[in-house]
Design an enzyme around this catalytic site. Structure first.
Site, PDB file in Angstrom:
ATOM      1  N   LYS A   1       0.785  -1.363  -0.058  1.00 43.72           N
ATOM      2  CA  LYS A   1      -0.073  -0.032   0.154  1.00 43.72           C
ATOM      3  C   LYS A   1       0.922   1.404  -0.042  1.00 43.72           C
ATOM      4  CE  LYS A   1      -4.565  -1.245   0.179  1.00 43.72           C
ATOM      5  NZ  LYS A   1      -5.426  -0.522  -0.788  1.00 43.72           N
TER       6      LYS A   1
ATOM      7  N   SER B   1       1.311  -9.555  -0.302  1.00 40.74           N
ATOM      8  CA  SER B   1       0.995  -8.248  -0.392  1.00 40.74           C
ATOM      9  C   SER B   1       1.058  -7.462   0.821  1.00 40.74           C
ATOM     10  CB  SER B   1      -0.384  -7.855  -0.740  1.00 40.74           C
ATOM     11  OG  SER B   1      -1.320  -8.905   0.026  1.00 40.74           O
TER      12      SER B   1
END
Length: 513
Positions: free
Chosen positions: A54, A304
């Site tokens: 992110k 991720s």
């Protein structure tokens, strides 16, 4: 390629992630590669300063703004940390609106990175609406978590690195929440290599991309699961869906147990502990290989994120064996007589027993809850079940029964001494200090609670199993009360686990009458 996609491709090539975002490693997963017969690689976004991809999208968005800008966003985790760190690095002022249910570890992490935290609402939607309102009041720039061109471009730089790091690729597996990561990576990879398959992976209970693809447009899910909270998104973004619809070849959905097994696979390969959403693409890769029976391919998955509350490891460890098909849960009826335990164990054929629950409940038959270790997954499970049938045992396979895995395995051995007209409900509610007391207060005291089980395993959602003594003529009033509460719930009254372990034969007879 149309001009719009060409703009994305060029912007991803030119996007400068230095010095904040790292060029992350690609790790070989040797054990999983051997198991699947394919070469499996893992793109390590857990190596970013905030332990999540992110950071890339947030940094690319914020570096477009004049120094000293005021920015605001809503997030319960990784996006919040990405915005906070990027703002501090670039000289912006960041305000992060987080639900009051956000674990303290994540709130403190954002504050340490320089972000001002505003706690508001009990879920993301309320926090997001408040952030948008504050942005309008203060003139701050709102930073979307996924449905934004600059954010998508930032996430797309992962694909740029991956293509430079691996010469040969047949398919790339990408986790999907709001779709920003998939959109950015897919548009870049397909621009260079249209032959590489792009496969999105979603949690089975949060599959907003699959729902949108089936409908041909974004569809809001009525509810989403809480286990893989990093991808628990009800509605995929408009722009992310447009790109996914054009460049995503396939979507795979996976269960919580399959995600837990993938957490273990990643740990074995890298010694990194992925968060559930971080292990999502690896779980999807494994499932895709099994279902398509492919071998000899070069496959990559994106790890991720790794922002995991430590106390969630207990839950993950409990479910890993089930997700890997290395354990089965069975509800078995045996004779209440001497030697019956020994005979049953012999019927298991030397397989290891991982769990055995029993309590005396009178003469006749006994109900046991047993976990059995498996070496050869589903094939061995079918052999075990066939053998038990031949030996005359009556049983239920509870390996995929959520009630059994969440509650019953911790409660076996209790049946009421009198007949009850029971309804059994499984509730889910936002977890935060005082949440259980608030749940009980809202539940009220108009109905007699006959059973109650609650476990807090570090998740964002609390799980409660509750029984109520209710006459059929009260059902309409009771159901109306549940609707007013607004909690998600599942009626488990007809679940075989309930009948086998917690409900008296008398109450069954009364129900049938």
């Amino acid at each position: 390629m149309v001009a719009q996609e060409l703009d994305y491709f060029r912007a991803i090539i030119q996007a400068n992630m230095e010095p904040l975002a790292k060029v992350t490693e690609v790790s070989a997963m040797a054990a999983l590669s051997e198991q699947l017969g394919n070469q499996v690689w893992l793109k390590r976004e857990d190596q970013q300063p905030v332990y999540s991809f992110k950071l890339r999208g947030a940094f690319n968005k914020l570096r477009q703004l004049p120094q000293g800008s005021k920015v605001i966003t809503a997030s319960a985790g990784n996006h919040a940390q990405g915005v906070a760190l990027s703002a501090a690095h670039l000289g912006h002022q960041a305000t992060i609106v987080m639900p009051v249910t956000t674990p303290e570890i994540k709130v403190n992490a954002v504050r340490k990175l320089g972000g001002e935290v505003v706690l508001f609402g009990h879920h993301f939607d309320a926090a997001n609406a408040h952030a948008l309102s504050l942005a309008e009041e203060t003139g701050a720039v709102f930073v979307p978590p996924f449905d934004d061109k600059d954010v998508i471009i930032g996430q797309g730089t992962i694909a740029r690195e991956l293509m430079q790091q691996l010469d040969e690729l047949d398919a790339v597996f990408i986790p999907v929440g709001g779709g920003g990561l998939l959109a950015g990576m897919a548009v870049y990879i397909k621009s260079l290599r249209p032959d590489i398959q792009i496969i999105g992976v979603e949690a089975q209970d949060s599959a907003c991309l699959k729902a949108a693809l089936d409908a041909g447009h974004p569809v809001e899910l009525s509810s989403v699961g809480s286990f893989a909270d990093g991808v628990a998104v009800k509605l995929i973004g408009k722009e992310t869906f447009r790109l996914a619809q054009k460049f995503c070849d396939e979507v795979v959905t996976v269960t919580a147990d399959e995600i837990c097994a993938a957490v273990q696979d990643i740990f074995v390969a890298t010694r990194a502990i992925a968060e559930p959403s971080g292990a999502l693409s690896t779980a999807g890769l494994k499932k895709w290989c099994r279902e398509n029976q492919v071998r000899g391919l070069n496959l990559a998955a994106v790890l991720s994120g790794a922002n995991l509350n430590f106390d969630r490891l207990r839950y993950i460890a409990e479910r890993t064996a089930l997700g890997a098909k290395n354990e089965a849960l069975l509800g078995v009826t045996i004779k209440e007589e001497k030697g019956s335990f020994k005979r049953f164990c012999q019927a298991l054929g030397g397989r290891s027993i991982t769990e055995f629950n029993y309590r005396y409940a009178g003469e006749g038959d006994a109900q046991i809850f047993v976990g059995v270790g498996l070496r050869n997954g589903q094939i061995e499970l079918e052999q075990l079940k066939s053998g038990l049938v031949q030996d005359g045992y009556h049983f239920e396979d509870l390996s995929d029964n959520e009630l059994a895995k969440l509650h019953i395995r911790y409660m076996v051995g209790g049946k009421p001494p009198v007949a009850l007209q029971e309804r059994l409900l499984r509730f889910e509610f936002p977890e935060y200090p005082g949440a259980l007391a608030r749940f009980l207060e809202m539940l009220g005291s108009n109905w007699n609670i006959t059973l109650f089980h609650y476990r807090n395993h570090g998740a964002a959602q609390g799980n409660v199993l509750a029984g109520f003594d209710i006459a059929p003529q009260q059902y309409e009033e009771f159901d109306a009360h549940l609707a007013r509460l607004g909690y998600q719930y599942q009626d488990e009254t007809d679940n075989p686990c309930f009948r086998q372990y917690l409900q008296t034969p008398q109450s069954l007879a009364r129900k049938a009458g």
